[in-house]
Design an enzyme around this catalytic site. Structure first.
Site, short mmCIF file in Angstrom:
data_model
loop_
_atom_site.label_atom_id
_atom_site.label_comp_id
_atom_site.label_asym_id
_atom_site.label_seq_id
_atom_site.Cartn_x
_atom_site.Cartn_y
_atom_site.Cartn_z
N ASN A 34 0.85 -1.19 0.00
CA ASN A 34 0.00 0.00 0.00
C ASN A 34 0.89 1.25 0.00
OD1 ASN A 34 -1.89 1.99 0.47
ND2 ASN A 34 -2.24 1.43 2.62
N TRP A 35 0.89 1.95 -1.14
CA TRP A 35 1.75 3.14 -1.24
C TRP A 35 1.17 4.35 -0.50
CZ3 TRP A 35 3.65 3.63 -7.06
CH2 TRP A 35 4.44 2.51 -7.38
N LYS A 36 -0.05 4.24 -0.03
CA LYS A 36 -0.74 5.37 0.61
C LYS A 36 -0.68 6.59 -0.33
CE LYS A 36 0.57 3.39 5.01
NZ LYS A 36 0.16 3.36 6.39
N GLU A 58 -5.34 -5.75 10.62
CA GLU A 58 -4.42 -4.63 10.83
C GLU A 58 -4.75 -3.91 12.14
OE1 GLU A 58 -2.36 -3.39 7.01
OE2 GLU A 58 -4.04 -2.05 7.30
N GLY A 73 2.72 -1.16 4.33
CA GLY A 73 2.63 0.26 3.99
C GLY A 73 4.00 0.90 3.81
N SER A 99 3.25 -2.34 10.40
CA SER A 99 4.70 -2.19 10.60
C SER A 99 5.50 -3.44 10.23
CB SER A 99 5.00 -1.78 12.05
OG SER A 99 4.48 -0.49 12.30
N GLU A 157 -6.89 4.09 8.20
CA GLU A 157 -6.63 5.53 8.03
C GLU A 157 -7.85 6.24 7.46
OE1 GLU A 157 -3.00 5.17 5.79
OE2 GLU A 157 -1.92 4.58 7.60
N HIS A 180 -9.61 0.65 5.07
CA HIS A 180 -8.32 0.89 5.73
C HIS A 180 -8.55 1.79 6.94
CE1 HIS A 180 -4.20 2.09 6.49
NE2 HIS A 180 -3.82 1.07 5.75
N GLY A 200 2.05 1.92 10.88
CA GLY A 200 2.94 3.07 10.74
C GLY A 200 3.64 3.49 12.03
#
Ligand code: PEP
Length: 264
Positions: free
Chosen positions: A8-10, A182, A249, A225, A95, A93, A188
């Site tokens: 996942n490149w965000k 997750e 990520g 992570s 986020e 997700h 992160g």
């Protein structure tokens, strides 16, 4: 079955040139990988990356909207994503759940729409630190409730009519629906979950999918992570075969990390 690694490149990188360069790190190594690799860049890079990719490397998006067309400013439909070359879509997700107030009801609508269009889904579930601190039962209840709400009204009948048996239905769902466990506190932060605790929740997720949605061998990834060093702990522990892959990520932006993870 091959383990899955979804990257996942965000909201990175900032230009198409950089995106192509980063994607190249995956292309250079992909052929030597024993894993199924899925790269999820921001929407706007999908089309260009589709033309660069080799057949077996999969592309995914990081979100989708639930309507097919119309007055929904700024949104991207499942069909648009398919046409852009996405095979997978990350939905729910944390986020997005946390920063954009995405609810289980919204996530459910996205899942149903994406499934109808033929996209494959990576559904993210996971508890926050407060829930984790309340103990195992609280975490279990939280994850179960997320799964029940997010997967409500799965079109079991329409899927079933295309096949002949429950086993067939299970196969269809199994190949189209991946869950990523997750824990939010691990994303992160550099603090990944322990393989032992992650496996316990992954087993609970599998049991829930099995009993409620007839999915016989659901694939469940761990995310939070993961990097080229700690991934080895998740690959070499007792019952590690319960982990069907990883959602990664931060490390997905670092060529050296990508190389070390893909070649494992
Ligand atoms: C993610 O974005 O899904 C993720 C797991 O991020 P990170 O690897 O940086 O924790």
């Amino acid at each position: 079955m091959k383990k899955i690694i979804a990257f996942n490149w965000k909201m990175n990188p900032q230009s198409l040139g950089e995106a192509k360069k980063l994607f190249n790190s995956y292309l250079l190594l992909y052929s030597s990988s024993k894993k199924e690799i899925i790269v999820c860049p921001p929407f706007i890079y999908l089309y260009e990356l589709k033309d660069l990719k080799t057949k077996n490397l999969k592309l995914g998006s990081q979100d989708v909207f639930w309507e097919n067309s119309g007055a929904f400013t700024g949104e991207i439909s499942p069909k648009m994503l398919k046409n852009l070359g996405a095979e997978y879509v990350i939905i729910g997700h944390s986020e997005r759940r946390q920063n954009l107030n995405e609810t289980d009801e919204m996530i459910n609508k996205k899942i149903l729409a994406a499934l109808k269009t033929g996209l494959k889904i990576i559904l993210c579930v996971g508890e926050n630190l407060k829930t984790r601190k309340q103990g195992k039962k609280a975490v279990e209840n939280f994850i179960k409730s997320q799964l029940q709400k997010d997967l409500k009204n799965l079109p079991l009948n329409s899927l079933l009519s295309k096949t002949t048996s429950r086993k067939g239905l299970s196969y269809i769902l199994n190949s189209r629906l991946i869950i990523a466990y997750e824990p939010i506190w691990a994303i992160g932060t550099g603090n990944s979950d322990s393989p032992k605790d992650a496996i316990e929740i992954i087993k609970l997720i599998k049991k829930t999918l099995n009993s409620i949605f007839y999915i016989l061998n659901p694939r469940v990834l761990y995310g939070g992570s993961v990097d080229s060093k700690n991934i080895k702990n998740f690959l070499q522990c007792m019952q590690c075969n319960e982990i069907d892959g990883f959602l990664i990520g931060s490390a997905s932006l670092q060529p050296k990390e990508i190389k070390n993870i893909i070649k494992l």
